[in-house]
Design an enzyme around this catalytic site. Structure first.
Site, PDB file in Angstrom:
ATOM      1  N   CYS A  42      25.642 -12.112 -27.328  1.00  0.00           N
ATOM      2  CA  CYS A  42      26.956 -11.460 -27.335  1.00  0.00           C
ATOM      3  C   CYS A  42      28.077 -12.410 -27.761  1.00  0.00           C
ATOM      4  O   CYS A  42      29.187 -11.961 -27.996  1.00  0.00           O
ATOM      5  CB  CYS A  42      27.264 -10.880 -25.962  1.00  0.00           C
ATOM      6  SG  CYS A  42      27.334 -12.124 -24.640  1.00  0.00           S
ATOM      7  N   CYS A  72      33.348  -5.664 -29.889  1.00  0.00           N
ATOM      8  CA  CYS A  72      33.468  -5.168 -28.523  1.00  0.00           C
ATOM      9  C   CYS A  72      33.107  -6.270 -27.519  1.00  0.00           C
ATOM     10  O   CYS A  72      33.808  -6.469 -26.524  1.00  0.00           O
ATOM     11  CB  CYS A  72      32.556  -3.958 -28.327  1.00  0.00           C
ATOM     12  SG  CYS A  72      32.758  -3.133 -26.731  1.00  0.00           S
ATOM     13  N   CYS A  73      32.011  -6.990 -27.789  1.00  0.00           N
ATOM     14  CA  CYS A  73      31.623  -8.105 -26.915  1.00  0.00           C
ATOM     15  C   CYS A  73      32.709  -9.167 -26.855  1.00  0.00           C
ATOM     16  O   CYS A  73      32.968  -9.740 -25.793  1.00  0.00           O
ATOM     17  CB  CYS A  73      30.317  -8.733 -27.404  1.00  0.00           C
ATOM     18  SG  CYS A  73      28.822  -7.756 -27.112  1.00  0.00           S
ATOM     19  N   CYS A 118      24.642  -0.500 -23.408  1.00  0.00           N
ATOM     20  CA  CYS A 118      23.959  -1.431 -24.309  1.00  0.00           C
ATOM     21  C   CYS A 118      22.674  -2.002 -23.718  1.00  0.00           C
ATOM     22  O   CYS A 118      22.119  -2.965 -24.254  1.00  0.00           O
ATOM     23  CB  CYS A 118      24.901  -2.583 -24.671  1.00  0.00           C
ATOM     24  SG  CYS A 118      26.424  -2.046 -25.466  1.00  0.00           S
ATOM     25  N   CYS A 173      26.020  -4.500 -20.158  1.00  0.00           N
ATOM     26  CA  CYS A 173      26.781  -3.260 -20.062  1.00  0.00           C
ATOM     27  C   CYS A 173      25.823  -2.063 -20.096  1.00  0.00           C
ATOM     28  O   CYS A 173      24.798  -2.093 -20.783  1.00  0.00           O
ATOM     29  CB  CYS A 173      27.771  -3.156 -21.215  1.00  0.00           C
ATOM     30  SG  CYS A 173      29.116  -4.369 -21.139  1.00  0.00           S
TER      31      CYS A 173
END
EC number: 1.8.4.10
Length: 229
Positions: free
Chosen positions: A224, A114-115, A200, A197
């Site tokens: 990340c 996702c990162c 997170c 985010c």
């Protein structure tokens, strides 16, 4: 070419250091801001001194409302433009379709995926044609950053990475913000030291490591991929 690493390591005046780099690489120096406290210090220095640096940020699509509020406040304060880079729509749509909206909670691999989609790919696009990337990294932030120099060569991206705040303490950074009345994210007043985010990031407790609030469900290193090889 000058001995840039040695020259900049001795340069305590950040504006002067940036001027050295913009003179050496005209039109090819960029600063990436996440609108954290460190980045607000650098934005203040760049814009107050009218330095010829391109400023950009990454919008992952999952940021806090307070971060968006600070973007607007910063734009109103300095009246300077900054570019916003978003993830590729098709990649985000494919990720969510295959694994759901919050797959990053399921595994470290999913979180890094996702990162990568939301941060690393847009960053690489933003840095195309750049010769010097200015960051707000500080050594105190994480173990991965302890040994980072003021100026380093990023082999993967083929550019210099300038870390002018790498040796600054947290106290030095907040003192600058206070002295110059620099706008900052109000989440910092609620225990959020490192802000990323919204899904997170959590506030930290007194005595916790500054990065403990990032990906708090993981035991791995709190990075990340933006600043790792």
């Amino acid at each position: 070419m000058k001995d840039l690493p040695g020259l900049l390591a001795q340069q305590k005046d950040i504006a002067a250091g940036i001027r050295i780099l913009t003179a050496e690489f005209p039109g090819a120096v960029a600063f990436s801001t996440s609108f954290g406290q460190e980045d607000q210090v650098l934005a203040d220095i760049i814009w107050k001194n009218n330095l010829p640096v391109r400023v950009f940020t990454l919008d992952t699509g999952r940021l806090f409302q307070e971060t968006y509020d600070l973007m607007d406040l910063t734009r109103a304060r300095y009246k300077q433009p900054f570019e916003i880079y978003f993830p590729e729509t098709a990649a985000v749509e494919a990720l969510v379709k295959e694994k759901g909206m919050n797959s990053f909670y399921d595994s470290v691999e999913n979180r890094k995926e996702c990162c990568y989609i939301r941060k690393v790919v847009p960053l690489n696009r933003a840095l195309q044609g750049t010769k010097v990337w200015i960051t707000g990294l500080r050594a105190e932030q994480s173990e991965n950053r302890h040994d980072m120099p003021v100026l380093e060569w990023d082999e993967g991206r083929q550019l210099y990475k300038y870390n002018p705040l790498i040796h600054w303490t947290f106290e030095e950074m907040t003192a600058y913000l206070d002295k110059h009345n620099v706008p900052y994210n109000k989440l910092h007043d609620k225990g959020f030291i490192s802000i990323g985010c919204a899904p997170c990031t959590r506030a930290i407790e007194p005595g916790e490591h500054p990065r403990a609030g990032r990906w708090w469900w993981e035991e791995s290193k709190k990075e990340c991929g933006l600043h790792t090889s």
